[in-house]
Write an enzyme that holds these catalytic residues in place. Structure first.
Site, PDB file in Angstrom:
ATOM      1  CG  ASP A  85      -2.050   1.171   1.167  1.00 19.14           C
ATOM      2  OD1 ASP A  85      -1.653   2.361   0.615  1.00 19.14           O
ATOM      3  OD2 ASP A  85      -2.840   1.145   2.040  1.00 19.14           O
ATOM      4  CE1 TYR A  88      -7.323  10.741 -10.089  1.00 14.51           C
ATOM      5  CE2 TYR A  88      -8.473  11.928 -11.706  1.00 14.51           C
ATOM      6  CZ  TYR A  88      -7.705  10.913 -11.285  1.00 14.51           C
ATOM      7  OH  TYR A  88      -7.078  10.083 -12.506  1.00 14.51           O
ATOM      8  N   GLY A  89      -8.580  15.956  -9.449  1.00 14.75           N
ATOM      9  CA  GLY A  89      -7.795  16.721 -10.288  1.00 14.75           C
ATOM     10  C   GLY A  89      -7.031  17.837  -9.710  1.00 14.75           C
ATOM     11  CB  ALA A  90      -6.919  19.709  -6.814  1.00 18.51           C
ATOM     12  CB  ALA A  91      -4.800  15.028  -5.992  1.00 21.87           C
TER      13      ALA A  91
END
Length: 239
Positions: A54, A143-146
């Site tokens: 992980d 998600y996009g920002a990450a």
């Protein structure tokens, strides 16, 4: 080609396609995934090494680094995905915080920790590729920002490792079919809308992204570093 390649999130989708391509080229390939029950069968089917890890957990990533013997030629950070959803009834701000923490952990921390654990094994001529998204350019939420943060980190990493003759790039993928990314959330109408956005009028495939990774790890691409390479069929264009 006799190279050693590590691919996080290599049990399915893009990661699996990358592993298959490098294995066919004669590389010694290691794939990771969070669960042994998915890593072990995928590794057998591909004829590669499988390690359950992980990549959000520092202790597991440290152990992964210790298990890799000798130099590493290619690192491919494909581990990532949409954030986990909070249980019904979670207070709104707690749910929002959990969503953003999940996005950053899954899509940025995985790459940062894995790269830190193996960077001393990388040698002159090595390459790192990390998988981004078109969502970083437009309305991608947490998600996009990450993934946008992933690209910013990559630029810093490229500057750090450049003097060692190591390249670092992000491949920003568009809509790709044949993955588990959307789960059961893809409708025919949404599929068609995403296809219509492209100039090629077809969705991407895991192979499209894998071939780009393979190119970036080739001698012909070794003066390309610190870049975000957009592979989306023209759904997002740059100049």
């Amino acid at each position: 080609m006799n190279r050693t390649v590590l691919i996080t999130g290599g049990t399915s989708g893009i990661g699996r396609a990358v592993a298959e391509l490098f294995a066919a080229d004669g590389a010694e390939v290691y794939i990771t995934g969070r669960r042994p029950d998915t890593v072990e069968p995928a590794a057998r089917e591909l004829g590669v090494h499988g390690i359950a890890c992980d990549a959000t957990m520092p202790d597991q990533v440290a152990e992964l680094g210790e298990r890799l013997d000798g130099p590493l030629d290619v690192l491919v950070n494909t581990a990532g995905g949409l954030p986990e959803q909070s249980p019904a009834g979670t207070p709104p701000l707690e749910a929002l915080a959990a969503q953003w923490q999940s996005s950053v952990s899954t899509n940025v921390l995985t790459a940062v920790l894995t790269t830190a654990a193996v960077r001393d094994k990388l040698t002159a001529g090595s390459s790192i590729a990390s998988i981004g998204t078109i969502g970083a350019e437009r309305g991608g939420g947490s998600y996009g920002a990450a993934k946008a943060a992933l690209a910013a980190w990559n630029a810093m990493l490229a500057a750090e490792l450049g003097p060692r003759d190591i390249t670092c790039n992000v491949i920003s993928s568009g809509y790709v079919t044949g993955t588990n990314f959307f789960g059961g959330g893809m409708t025919e109408a949404r599929h068609q809308a995403l296809v219509d956005e492209t100039l090629l009028k077809r969705p991407g495939t895991p192979s499209d992204i894998a071939q780009t990774v393979f190119f970036l790890a080739s001698p012909g691409a070794h003066h390309i570093t610190g870049q975000t390479i957009h592979v989306n069929g023209g759904a997002f264009t740059t100049r």
